[in-house]
Write an enzyme that holds these catalytic residues in place. Structure first.
Site, PDB file in Angstrom:
ATOM      1  N   ASP A 101      -2.689 -20.842  -2.351  1.00  0.00           N
ATOM      2  CA  ASP A 101      -1.740 -19.976  -2.845  1.00  0.00           C
ATOM      3  C   ASP A 101      -2.240 -19.067  -4.154  1.00  0.00           C
ATOM      4  O   ASP A 101      -2.378 -19.898  -4.945  1.00  0.00           O
ATOM      5  CB  ASP A 101      -0.588 -20.706  -3.365  1.00  0.00           C
ATOM      6  CG  ASP A 101       0.591 -19.698  -3.940  1.00  0.00           C
ATOM      7  OD1 ASP A 101       0.216 -18.344  -3.846  1.00  0.00           O
ATOM      8  OD2 ASP A 101       1.753 -20.201  -4.314  1.00  0.00           O
ATOM      9  N   TYR A 193       4.450  -1.682  -8.307  1.00  0.00           N
ATOM     10  CA  TYR A 193       3.078  -1.962  -7.414  1.00  0.00           C
ATOM     11  C   TYR A 193       2.186  -0.786  -7.703  1.00  0.00           C
ATOM     12  O   TYR A 193       1.143  -1.211  -8.069  1.00  0.00           O
ATOM     13  CB  TYR A 193       3.548  -1.518  -5.801  1.00  0.00           C
ATOM     14  CG  TYR A 193       2.472  -1.668  -4.929  1.00  0.00           C
ATOM     15  CD1 TYR A 193       1.683  -3.080  -4.814  1.00  0.00           C
ATOM     16  CD2 TYR A 193       2.142  -0.873  -3.997  1.00  0.00           C
ATOM     17  CE1 TYR A 193       0.792  -3.430  -3.823  1.00  0.00           C
ATOM     18  CE2 TYR A 193       1.083  -0.955  -3.164  1.00  0.00           C
ATOM     19  CZ  TYR A 193       0.512  -2.105  -3.061  1.00  0.00           C
ATOM     20  OH  TYR A 193      -0.389  -2.252  -2.330  1.00  0.00           O
ATOM     21  N   LYS A 197      -1.431  -1.706  -9.468  1.00  0.00           N
ATOM     22  CA  LYS A 197      -2.609  -1.325  -8.930  1.00  0.00           C
ATOM     23  C   LYS A 197      -3.438  -0.379  -9.635  1.00  0.00           C
ATOM     24  O   LYS A 197      -4.670  -0.286  -9.524  1.00  0.00           O
ATOM     25  CB  LYS A 197      -2.244  -0.691  -7.457  1.00  0.00           C
ATOM     26  CG  LYS A 197      -1.771  -1.736  -6.404  1.00  0.00           C
ATOM     27  CD  LYS A 197      -3.047  -2.581  -6.090  1.00  0.00           C
ATOM     28  CE  LYS A 197      -2.546  -3.465  -4.930  1.00  0.00           C
ATOM     29  NZ  LYS A 197      -3.734  -4.499  -4.370  1.00  0.00           N
TER      30      LYS A 197
END
Length: 306
Positions: A101, A193, A197
């Site tokens: 994970d 997101y 990024k």
């Protein structure tokens, strides 16, 4: 040297960076270059691929192996790890893997340590794991925000931090991260997101500047819409199955080439940046989107009817 977990075994959590082979630093030579060409070494170069069993990550693992790397990849799903390893075996490629994970710091450290124990060095680290978290500022919860940053920015940093001492001790290496065109363009309802990024591209530049003198190159690829089953499921989740064909049609219209990029095309860029052919690339993000980000979408409003 002790070996890491057997194929498909779950990575044990480790608290220390492993002690590498005593001869490792002696192979370093000039740390400013480190082209990592497999033909220049007695043994193949080693690439660690975080999130390397599905989609672009799987394609990257296969591309790296075909280019001569020994690949050690991870996934949360044992079935995916076993499937990749079996695919590599059938193709006579050197691919191994473990369950991990990657959002768990101790598990991520253990996976990277296991790669170093198994192979004696790390020449390339590819971070391909990631997930888009839809929503704007009114819709996202603080838990969504934290989870997005934990996977898309914190985990890449932690992976690089863990691998760097081993790579520097071996004479240098290449860090390659999978970003997105949303780091350069701004879609609706992807606030967490695109912010994470965007931070990832800054991380790449910082690593390149901080560690270039130690033989480390840090770069990224920024895919656009990539033709994967995951993308189709994501569109269906957001827009519903009835609207998915229309959304996909609009996506294709946005691409100058009239199609989406294939995972294998992104993987070629990743393998290029990981290996010696890109020895002059550092701190760069290669956009691999078929020209989608270049196209000015409002230009269609000026197009004459034909």
């Amino acid at each position: 040297m002790s070996r890491g977990p057997a194929r498909g075994d779950r990575v044990r959590r480790r608290s220390r960076i492993p002690v590498l082979q005593s001869g490792l630093a002696a192979r370093s030579g000039d740390k400013r270059g480190h082209p990592m060409r497999s033909e220049d070494r007695a043994a193949p170069s080693v690439a660690v691929v975080v999130g390397g069993t599905k989609g672009m990550g799987r394609a990257a693992s296969l591309a790296l192996a075909r280019d001569g790397f020994e690949v050690f990849a991870c996934s949360r799903d044992r079935t995916d790890v076993d499937a990749l390893c079996e695919e590599g075996r059938r193709a006579d490629l050197r691919i191994d893997g473990a369950v991990c994970d990657v959002a768990d710091e101790a598990a991520l450290n253990g996976f990277i340590d296991a790669a170093a124990h198994r192979h004696g060095r790390i020449d390339a680290l590819v971070f391909a794991a990631g997930r888009a978290y839809p929503g704007n500022a009114l819709e996202l919860t603080s838990e969504d925000w934290d989870a997005c940053f934990r996977l898309n920015l914190r985990a890449p940093f932690l992976a690089a931090k863990r691998a760097l001492p081993m790579m520097i001790a071996g004479g240098g290496g290449s860090l390659v991260f999978v970003s997105t065109i949303w780091a350069f363009t701004t879609p609706c309802d992807r606030l967490a997101y695109l912010t994470a990024k965007s931070g990832l591209t800054a991380l790449v530049r910082g690593l390149a500047v901080d560690h270039g003198g130690q033989g480390i190159r840090a770069n990224a690829v920024a895919p656009g819409y990539v033709d994967t089953e995951f993308l189709r499921r994501s569109i269906e989740t957001v827009h519903g199955s009835a609207q998915t064909p229309e959304v996909l049609a609009n996506v294709l219209k946005a691409h100058p080439m009239g199609r989406m990029v294939r995972p294998e095309e992104v993987a070629e860029a990743i393998s290029f940046l990981a290996g010696g052919r890109s020895s002059g690339f550092n701190g760069q993000t290669l956009i691999v989107d078929g020209g989608a980000a270049t196209k000015f979408s409002l230009a269609d409003a000026w197009r004459r009817n034909e």
